[in-house]
Design a protein around this motif. Sequence first.
Motif, PDB file in Angstrom:
ATOM      1  N   GLY A 103       0.803  -1.219   0.000  1.00 16.68           N
ATOM      2  CA  GLY A 103       0.000   0.000   0.000  1.00 16.68           C
ATOM      3  C   GLY A 103       0.830   1.260   0.000  1.00 16.68           C
ATOM      4  O   GLY A 103       0.337   2.327  -0.370  1.00 16.68           O
ATOM      5  N   LEU A 104       2.110   1.148   0.385  1.00 17.92           N
ATOM      6  CA  LEU A 104       3.012   2.295   0.350  1.00 17.92           C
ATOM      7  C   LEU A 104       3.825   2.327  -0.929  1.00 17.92           C
ATOM      8  O   LEU A 104       4.672   3.200  -1.110  1.00 17.92           O
ATOM      9  CB  LEU A 104       3.959   2.254   1.560  1.00 17.92           C
ATOM     10  CG  LEU A 104       3.287   2.353   2.936  1.00 17.92           C
ATOM     11  CD1 LEU A 104       4.309   2.133   4.038  1.00 17.92           C
ATOM     12  CD2 LEU A 104       2.612   3.706   3.104  1.00 17.92           C
ATOM     13  N   GLY A 105       3.609   1.349  -1.823  1.00 19.56           N
ATOM     14  CA  GLY A 105       4.387   1.263  -3.055  1.00 19.56           C
ATOM     15  C   GLY A 105       3.999   2.327  -4.063  1.00 19.56           C
ATOM     16  O   GLY A 105       2.825   2.677  -4.211  1.00 19.56           O
ATOM     17  N   HIS A 106       5.015   2.827  -4.775  1.00 28.37           N
ATOM     18  CA  HIS A 106       4.779   3.813  -5.829  1.00 28.37           C
ATOM     19  C   HIS A 106       4.825   3.095  -7.177  1.00 28.37           C
ATOM     20  O   HIS A 106       5.815   2.439  -7.497  1.00 28.37           O
ATOM     21  CB  HIS A 106       5.839   4.913  -5.774  1.00 28.37           C
ATOM     22  CG  HIS A 106       5.489   6.114  -6.575  1.00 28.37           C
ATOM     23  ND1 HIS A 106       5.663   6.171  -7.943  1.00 28.37           N
ATOM     24  CD2 HIS A 106       4.944   7.303  -6.213  1.00 28.37           C
ATOM     25  CE1 HIS A 106       5.263   7.350  -8.380  1.00 28.37           C
ATOM     26  NE2 HIS A 106       4.814   8.052  -7.350  1.00 28.37           N
ATOM     27  N   PRO A 107       3.759   3.176  -7.987  1.00 25.03           N
ATOM     28  CA  PRO A 107       3.694   2.370  -9.215  1.00 25.03           C
ATOM     29  C   PRO A 107       4.687   2.759 -10.291  1.00 25.03           C
ATOM     30  O   PRO A 107       4.965   1.948 -11.183  1.00 25.03           O
ATOM     31  CB  PRO A 107       2.246   2.573  -9.696  1.00 25.03           C
ATOM     32  CG  PRO A 107       1.790   3.825  -9.043  1.00 25.03           C
ATOM     33  CD  PRO A 107       2.529   3.943  -7.746  1.00 25.03           C
ATOM     34  N   ALA A 108       5.237   3.967 -10.273  1.00 21.91           N
ATOM     35  CA  ALA A 108       6.118   4.397 -11.364  1.00 21.91           C
ATOM     36  C   ALA A 108       7.320   3.473 -11.508  1.00 21.91           C
ATOM     37  O   ALA A 108       7.689   3.064 -12.625  1.00 21.91           O
ATOM     38  CB  ALA A 108       6.575   5.840 -11.134  1.00 21.91           C
ATOM     39  N   GLY A 109       7.961   3.130 -10.400  1.00 24.84           N
ATOM     40  CA  GLY A 109       9.120   2.256 -10.465  1.00 24.84           C
ATOM     41  C   GLY A 109       8.771   0.873 -10.978  1.00 24.84           C
ATOM     42  O   GLY A 109       9.538   0.248 -11.727  1.00 24.84           O
ATOM     43  N   LEU A 110       7.602   0.357 -10.595  1.00 24.63           N
ATOM     44  CA  LEU A 110       7.173  -0.955 -11.068  1.00 24.63           C
ATOM     45  C   LEU A 110       6.912  -0.947 -12.569  1.00 24.63           C
ATOM     46  O   LEU A 110       7.265  -1.895 -13.284  1.00 24.63           O
ATOM     47  CB  LEU A 110       5.910  -1.386 -10.323  1.00 24.63           C
ATOM     48  CG  LEU A 110       6.076  -1.737  -8.844  1.00 24.63           C
ATOM     49  CD1 LEU A 110       4.727  -2.028  -8.219  1.00 24.63           C
ATOM     50  CD2 LEU A 110       6.990  -2.929  -8.681  1.00 24.63           C
ATOM     51  N   ILE A 111       6.284   0.102 -13.046  1.00 26.03           N
ATOM     52  CA  ILE A 111       6.011   0.205 -14.479  1.00 26.03           C
ATOM     53  C   ILE A 111       7.316   0.219 -15.261  1.00 26.03           C
ATOM     54  O   ILE A 111       7.438  -0.412 -16.317  1.00 26.03           O
ATOM     55  CB  ILE A 111       5.165   1.464 -14.770  1.00 26.03           C
ATOM     56  CG1 ILE A 111       3.773   1.314 -14.148  1.00 26.03           C
ATOM     57  CG2 ILE A 111       5.054   1.713 -16.274  1.00 26.03           C
ATOM     58  CD1 ILE A 111       2.938   2.569 -14.202  1.00 26.03           C
ATOM     59  N   ASP A 112       8.322   0.922 -14.738  1.00 30.39           N
ATOM     60  CA  ASP A 112       9.624   0.953 -15.411  1.00 30.39           C
ATOM     61  C   ASP A 112      10.216  -0.440 -15.507  1.00 30.39           C
ATOM     62  O   ASP A 112      10.785  -0.825 -16.543  1.00 30.39           O
ATOM     63  CB  ASP A 112      10.588   1.879 -14.658  1.00 30.39           C
ATOM     64  CG  ASP A 112      10.215   3.346 -14.782  1.00 30.39           C
ATOM     65  OD1 ASP A 112       9.443   3.681 -15.706  1.00 30.39           O
ATOM     66  OD2 ASP A 112      10.673   4.147 -13.947  1.00 30.39           O
ATOM     67  N   VAL A 113      10.100  -1.233 -14.447  1.00 28.78           N
ATOM     68  CA  VAL A 113      10.641  -2.603 -14.472  1.00 28.78           C
ATOM     69  C   VAL A 113       9.886  -3.465 -15.480  1.00 28.78           C
ATOM     70  O   VAL A 113      10.482  -4.214 -16.256  1.00 28.78           O
ATOM     71  CB  VAL A 113      10.581  -3.233 -13.069  1.00 28.78           C
ATOM     72  CG1 VAL A 113      10.951  -4.714 -13.120  1.00 28.78           C
ATOM     73  CG2 VAL A 113      11.511  -2.510 -12.111  1.00 28.78           C
ATOM     74  N   LEU A 114       8.561  -3.366 -15.490  1.00 26.03           N
ATOM     75  CA  LEU A 114       7.757  -4.179 -16.400  1.00 26.03           C
ATOM     76  C   LEU A 114       8.023  -3.834 -17.862  1.00 26.03           C
ATOM     77  O   LEU A 114       7.862  -4.687 -18.744  1.00 26.03           O
ATOM     78  CB  LEU A 114       6.269  -4.001 -16.090  1.00 26.03           C
ATOM     79  CG  LEU A 114       5.819  -4.478 -14.703  1.00 26.03           C
ATOM     80  CD1 LEU A 114       4.357  -4.128 -14.466  1.00 26.03           C
ATOM     81  CD2 LEU A 114       6.030  -5.974 -14.562  1.00 26.03           C
ATOM     82  N   ARG A 115       8.430  -2.602 -18.120  1.00 25.48           N
ATOM     83  CA  ARG A 115       8.720  -2.181 -19.496  1.00 25.48           C
ATOM     84  C   ARG A 115      10.200  -2.305 -19.837  1.00 25.48           C
ATOM     85  O   ARG A 115      10.620  -1.915 -20.927  1.00 25.48           O
ATOM     86  CB  ARG A 115       8.291  -0.725 -19.684  1.00 25.48           C
ATOM     87  CG  ARG A 115       6.778  -0.531 -19.692  1.00 25.48           C
ATOM     88  CD  ARG A 115       6.454   0.952 -19.679  1.00 25.48           C
ATOM     89  NE  ARG A 115       5.039   1.204 -19.940  1.00 25.48           N
ATOM     90  CZ  ARG A 115       4.453   2.380 -19.802  1.00 25.48           C
ATOM     91  NH1 ARG A 115       5.162   3.408 -19.385  1.00 25.48           N
ATOM     92  NH2 ARG A 115       3.171   2.530 -20.065  1.00 25.48           N
TER      93      ARG A 115
END
Length: 408
Positions: free
Chosen positions: A113-125
């Motif tokens: 719940g404290l995670g920021h999605p921007a970094g995850l999107i960068d990894v997935l792409r």
Amino acid sequence: MSVASRGARSGDAPTSPVPVPVHLITGFLGTGKSSFIQALVAAKPADEHWAILVNEFGQVGIDQALFAGREDVSVKGLPGGCLCCQLAFVLQAGLVSLIHQTRPDRLIIEPSGLGHPAGLIDVLRSEGLASALAFEEVITLLDPRALDDTRTREHGTFQDQLTLAGGVVLSKRDLASDQQLAAAHEFLAGMWPRKRWVGELGRADGESQPPQARMAGQKVALIDWLLSAERAPQRQGGGHVSAVREDQPEISMPAAHRAARDRAHLAQASDESPAPGMMPLPGAPVIEQAEGLEHASLGWRIAASEVFDLDQLTQWLDGLPREWRIKGVFHTQDGWRSYNRANGRAELAPSSWREDSRLELIAPLDGQGQEGMVAALPLEDSRQLNAALLACRSDGAARPFNFFGELS
């Protein structure tokens, strides 16, 4: 590091490579992400095998224990920090392993719940995963009541989770007033870019009833929210097209997340990775503390042979500060039970978990120091909390708990 895209499972004839659809389910602490994913799993196509990657800010990993075992669903937990920063260096390896081992038809990622999605999107792409994964959409859960809390509403990660969402689920609609629901819809309508869809999810007739999904006042199939991205109009040129929109704003990770990521990279370079998890023993639980991203966590893993008195346990947990996020699964005199409390409201349910009892307390840090770092620890009375948990065991519990390796 690269990943072979989805292929045949053992014994199947070879198939042409097809990217695995990936859905990112985000939402601030206590919005009901795990319950939402459980409802999606219950409604999933029978012929699909799903993989679920669950990330938790706390150290002991509760959410993985809350998913009932199924042959058509593989669950991998990554507890102990935020995927986008503190665990970024293990995320890609974890995804590679999960995809190779399970060959899923669909992948769902639930960050903390404290995670920021921007970094995850960068990894997935990233180059190593882009050919194997088809990033569909960010779905963000929003408890309408959270907009009444200034601290939550003004939190940068809370705002960015909603900004990056293609679809928004107003969760726990049965607990919100009509005015709160209307205010949430008005709040989302004023955001840019506009959401592709906004739905509502809640129970109509008590907690024993399955959650109902609604869109524009009408009942809809829950699974349609997940598949809506794949039904988006295709751009010219054919091939797979995800619902990630071209007008998506560029949002970078906040400073606190960048600092946590840098510290994690330094620890990795210094070979300071955490030791493998120890098994709890009777009278000697595994107890872990951590802090970061303006929150502190305290977690226990307790031997399954320890039995708790359910009434005493729930009475103690219910009395802890309202702003604390509490999750647990326990062996009690009444069987195995899960406990989940957010915003002061608790839910108790039967659990299929049998490995050990677990409890995680997550609390906002009080006070701000230099550069926004923490100045006080609300869980500093950890030994007192441990003693209170000890007192909730049934009369048959033999030995006291040792706390952080201390002799009792």
